[in-house]
Design an enzyme around this catalytic site. Structure first.
Site, mmCIF file in Angstrom:
data_model
loop_
_atom_site.group_PDB
_atom_site.id
_atom_site.type_symbol
_atom_site.label_atom_id
_atom_site.label_comp_id
_atom_site.label_asym_id
_atom_site.label_seq_id
_atom_site.Cartn_x
_atom_site.Cartn_y
_atom_site.Cartn_z
ATOM 1 N N HIS A 42 0.801 -1.228 0.000
ATOM 2 C CA HIS A 42 0.000 0.000 0.000
ATOM 3 C C HIS A 42 0.833 1.276 0.000
ATOM 4 C CE1 HIS A 42 -3.842 -1.984 0.288
ATOM 5 N NE2 HIS A 42 -3.436 -2.702 1.313
ATOM 6 N N GLU A 147 -6.876 -12.526 5.277
ATOM 7 C CA GLU A 147 -7.646 -11.300 5.456
ATOM 8 C C GLU A 147 -8.888 -11.265 4.571
ATOM 9 O OE1 GLU A 147 -4.969 -8.051 4.626
ATOM 10 O OE2 GLU A 147 -3.965 -9.163 3.055
ATOM 11 N N ASP A 173 -8.934 -5.583 5.543
ATOM 12 C CA ASP A 173 -9.385 -6.359 4.377
ATOM 13 C C ASP A 173 -10.445 -7.377 4.781
ATOM 14 O OD1 ASP A 173 -8.246 -5.592 1.822
ATOM 15 O OD2 ASP A 173 -6.324 -5.916 2.794
HETATM 16 C C1 3PY Z 1 -5.488 -5.197 6.840
HETATM 17 O O1 3PY Z 1 -6.011 -4.846 7.916
HETATM 18 O O2 3PY Z 1 -6.112 -5.530 5.831
HETATM 19 C C2 3PY Z 1 -4.027 -5.228 6.750
HETATM 20 O O3 3PY Z 1 -3.495 -5.663 5.775
HETATM 21 C C3 3PY Z 1 -3.250 -4.641 7.867
HETATM 22 O O4 3PY Z 1 -2.764 -3.428 7.459
HETATM 23 MG MG MG Z 2 -4.753 -5.952 4.137
#
Ligand code: 3PY
Ligand code: MG
Length: 251
Positions: A42, A147, A173
């Site tokens: 990111h 995630e 995510d």
């Molecule tokens: C998320 O929370 O999706 C992450 O990848 C942590 O930054």
């Molecule tokens: Mg993430």
């Protein structure tokens, strides 16, 4: 090394870094964080900038982790070749994806990482030829991010893949995948964390979690989470700027 600390049972705390300047890494080390994650998923950082941040980390006594932007073998091996102590791989949703990630992070016979010793991690060829490949497998850590809903459904199989050092839950995510984007305190996210803790404890794998604030990190530390990724440099800088502007404007 990060992996030794995890194996000792330590609880580690560190921010994401989105700003690509070695000084940011140095400041994180001087401040006492255990690790910092150079975010090429990111953030604006590319591998050619990450390497100087890794050099700064080694000088400042903090463990450099690189989050790659996909489960691609070339990205994983490059992160380790430039000297990351751990590679963090996003969006893992099945056992076979987790196996591919570990494979890319380990040299033969444990994996299929591309072998080259003219890299920073091998001290540009100064490291002993035979020893380097075995040592790299032992010393570097693999952090798998689960995630998404599919990953959560497959967690029991993912967690048994040999070579995973940290199973990391990305709450943002995950919240998006569950249709509640940004609601990272939602009971569904807490239930996912509890499920992860149960499975990870049985499998003997360390857990990682992302938190936006240090108080939440303390809560998860007390619950036994060993790898706490805390906010990001840009957000922490914004908070400090904002707080001081607030003080100034109030007078
Ligand atoms: C998320 O929370 O999706 C992450 O990848 C942590 O930054
Ligand atoms: Mg993430």
């Amino acid at each position: 090394m990060l992996k030794d600390k995890l194996q000792n049972g330590d609880c580690l705390f560190g921010p994401f870094l989105n700003l690509c300047h070695p000084a940011v890494m140095e400041i994180a080390g001087i401040a006492g964080f255990d690790f910092a994650i150079i975010d090429t998923e990111h953030g604006e950082i590319s591998a050619d900038r990450a390497v100087d941040m890794i050099r700064a980390a080694k000088l400042a006594g903090i463990s450099p982790v690189v989050r790659v932007y996909g489960n691609q073998p070339e990205l994983i091996s490059k992160a380790l070749d430039i000297g990351a102590e751990a590679v963090q791989i996003p969006q893992i949703s099945s056992r076979s994806e987790a196996q591919a990630a570990v494979c890319a992070a380990k040299f033969s016979p444990e994996g299929c990482r591309g072998a080259n010793r003219y890299v920073r991690a091998a001290r540009y060829s100064a490291a002993d030829k035979a020893a380097y490949f075995a040592k790299a497998n032992q010393e570097t850590a693999v952090i798998i991010q689960v995630e998404g809903k599919a990953g959560m459904d497959n967690l029991a199989e993912i967690i048994t893949v040999p070579g995973i050092d940290v199973l990391f839950i990305g709450p943002y995510d995950l919240s998006a995948s569950l249709g509640i984007p940004g609601q990272v305190e939602h009971p569904l996210i807490m239930a996912a964390m509890n499920k992860t803790m149960d499975l990870a404890q049985k499998a003997g794998v360390a857990i990682g979690f992302f938190v936006d604030d240090a108080r939440s990190a303390v809560k998860w530390k007390k619950a036994g989470v060993q790898y706490l990724s805390f906010a990001a440099d840009v957000g922490l800088l914004y908070d400090a700027f904002r707080q001081n502007v607030g003080i100034f404007r109030e007078e």
